[in-house]
Motif scaffolding. Structure first.
Motif: not given
Length: 153
Positions: A29-30, A45-48, A90-92
């Motif tokens: 994912l990253l 980033a919404d996929i996280l 932020i999600p990362v």
């Protein structure tokens, strides 16, 4: 050349992280988000979000939940008040917080920041996509931890 790098990273990730499902999923994912950020300066980033919710539930009661909350508050301040980073970071950062130990998380940020500063100085730019550097720091520290931990035992 990017395809060669992608294959090399895939080989390293597959070799050292295959037995750890969460690390393997996080790595891919990253990697996807790092490549997207590098090329478009934006990430999806919404996929996280579903994965982060899963990690929160799995880590419930663990001290890293408190760390994740502090990271989220500081990140929100840096995004919306200081405008010092993008909201996709932020999600990362939450994913990195929830998938690393309390010793590895600051080292990940340190490696990411140092490599980003070196890139800024070398290429004489003022802004850069930070997710690739976060990915590099996370992957480096995760692989070092996987290699060093058995040696220390």
């Amino acid at each position: 050349m990017h395809y060669a790098y992608f294959e090399l990273v895939g080989m390293i990730v597959g070799t050292y992280l295959f037995s750890d499902t969460l690390a393997w999923i996080s790595a891919y994912l990253l990697l996807f988000l790092a490549l997207e950020d590098w090329h478009t300066k934006r990430i999806h980033a919404d996929i996280l979000i579903p994965y982060i919710i899963y990690l929160f539930i799995q880590s419930w009661g663990d001290p890293k939940i408190l760390t994740a909350c502090v990271v989220m508050i500081i990140s929100l301040f840096l995004v919306y008040h200081r405008q010092a980073m993008g909201s996709g970071d932020i999600p990362v950062l939450l994913l990195i917080t929830l998938t690393t130990s309390s010793q590895i998380f600051p080292l990940t940020l340190l490696v990411a920041s140092i490599s980003a500063v070196l890139y800024l100085v070398k290429h004489h730019v003022h802004r850069l996509p930070f997710v690739p550097f976060l990915y590099f720091g996370w992957l480096s520290m995760t692989l070092i931890e996987k290699i060093v931990t058995p040696l220390a035992s």
